[in-house]
Write a protein that holds these residues in place. Structure first.
Motif, PDB file in Angstrom:
ATOM      1  N   LEU A   1      56.828  42.251  19.870  1.00  0.00           N
ATOM      2  CA  LEU A   1      58.016  41.830  19.274  1.00  0.00           C
ATOM      3  C   LEU A   1      58.632  41.135  20.551  1.00  0.00           C
ATOM      4  N   LEU A   2      58.967  39.934  20.905  1.00  0.00           N
ATOM      5  CA  LEU A   2      59.505  39.367  21.703  1.00  0.00           C
ATOM      6  C   LEU A   2      61.220  39.453  21.555  1.00  0.00           C
TER       7      LEU A   2
ATOM      8  N   GLY B   1      54.032  48.791  17.100  1.00  0.00           N
ATOM      9  CA  GLY B   1      54.033  47.746  18.168  1.00  0.00           C
ATOM     10  C   GLY B   1      54.968  47.743  19.404  1.00  0.00           C
ATOM     11  N   THR B   2      54.977  46.946  20.085  1.00  0.00           N
ATOM     12  CA  THR B   2      55.733  46.888  21.554  1.00  0.00           C
ATOM     13  C   THR B   2      56.527  45.770  21.591  1.00  0.00           C
ATOM     14  N   PRO B   3      58.046  46.195  21.836  1.00  0.00           N
ATOM     15  CA  PRO B   3      58.957  45.323  22.125  1.00  0.00           C
ATOM     16  C   PRO B   3      58.908  44.666  23.510  1.00  0.00           C
ATOM     17  N   VAL B   4      58.903  43.581  23.706  1.00  0.00           N
ATOM     18  CA  VAL B   4      58.990  42.844  25.151  1.00  0.00           C
ATOM     19  C   VAL B   4      59.762  41.676  25.189  1.00  0.00           C
TER      20      VAL B   4
ATOM     21  N   THR C   1      59.315  37.231  29.044  1.00  0.00           N
ATOM     22  CA  THR C   1      58.588  37.335  30.340  1.00  0.00           C
ATOM     23  C   THR C   1      56.953  37.666  30.031  1.00  0.00           C
ATOM     24  N   PHE C   2      56.839  38.279  28.930  1.00  0.00           N
ATOM     25  CA  PHE C   2      55.683  38.967  28.635  1.00  0.00           C
ATOM     26  C   PHE C   2      54.705  37.737  28.202  1.00  0.00           C
ATOM     27  N   LEU C   3      55.485  36.899  27.522  1.00  0.00           N
ATOM     28  CA  LEU C   3      54.609  35.601  27.107  1.00  0.00           C
ATOM     29  C   LEU C   3      54.376  34.784  28.283  1.00  0.00           C
TER      30      LEU C   3
ATOM     31  N   ARG D   1      54.866  47.202  30.037  1.00  0.00           N
ATOM     32  CA  ARG D   1      55.875  48.034  30.678  1.00  0.00           C
ATOM     33  C   ARG D   1      56.537  47.308  31.720  1.00  0.00           C
ATOM     34  N   LEU D   2      56.095  46.227  32.182  1.00  0.00           N
ATOM     35  CA  LEU D   2      56.522  45.263  33.164  1.00  0.00           C
ATOM     36  C   LEU D   2      57.408  44.219  32.530  1.00  0.00           C
TER      37      LEU D   2
END
Length: 82
Positions: free
Chosen positions: A36-37, A55-58, A61-63, A79-80
């Motif tokens: 989830l952006l 799911g992972t909220p990010v 910058t992940f994209l 995690r970054l």
């Protein structure tokens, strides 16, 4: 999936970047979503669905990091990008 709080122009740019790496974006959380952006961490129904489904909220910058890798098969460390 992405936050509905994101401006339309930002969403459009992210969708182009996502497609270039083989990732598909949707405004709704579905069982096939993995990330989830989000712009900022806020407790919303979509975030709760994301967490409940594993799911992972990010951050966006992940994209960017995914685009740098060039393939959805090699995911950056989420995690970054929180």
């Amino acid at each position: 999936s992405y936050s509905s709080r994101m401006p339309p122009k930002e969403v459009q740019a992210m969708e182009v970047a996502a497609r270039a790496t083989g990732v598909f974006m949707t405004s709704d959380w579905t069982p096939v979503c993995t990330h989830l952006l989000i712009e900022q961490l806020a407790i919303t129904p979509k975030l709760l669905c994301c967490v409940a489904c594993g799911g992972t909220p990010v951050a966006a910058t992940f994209l960017d990091a995914l685009s740098a890798v060039g393939s959805a098969e090699e995911l950056p460390d989420s995690r970054l990008h929180r």
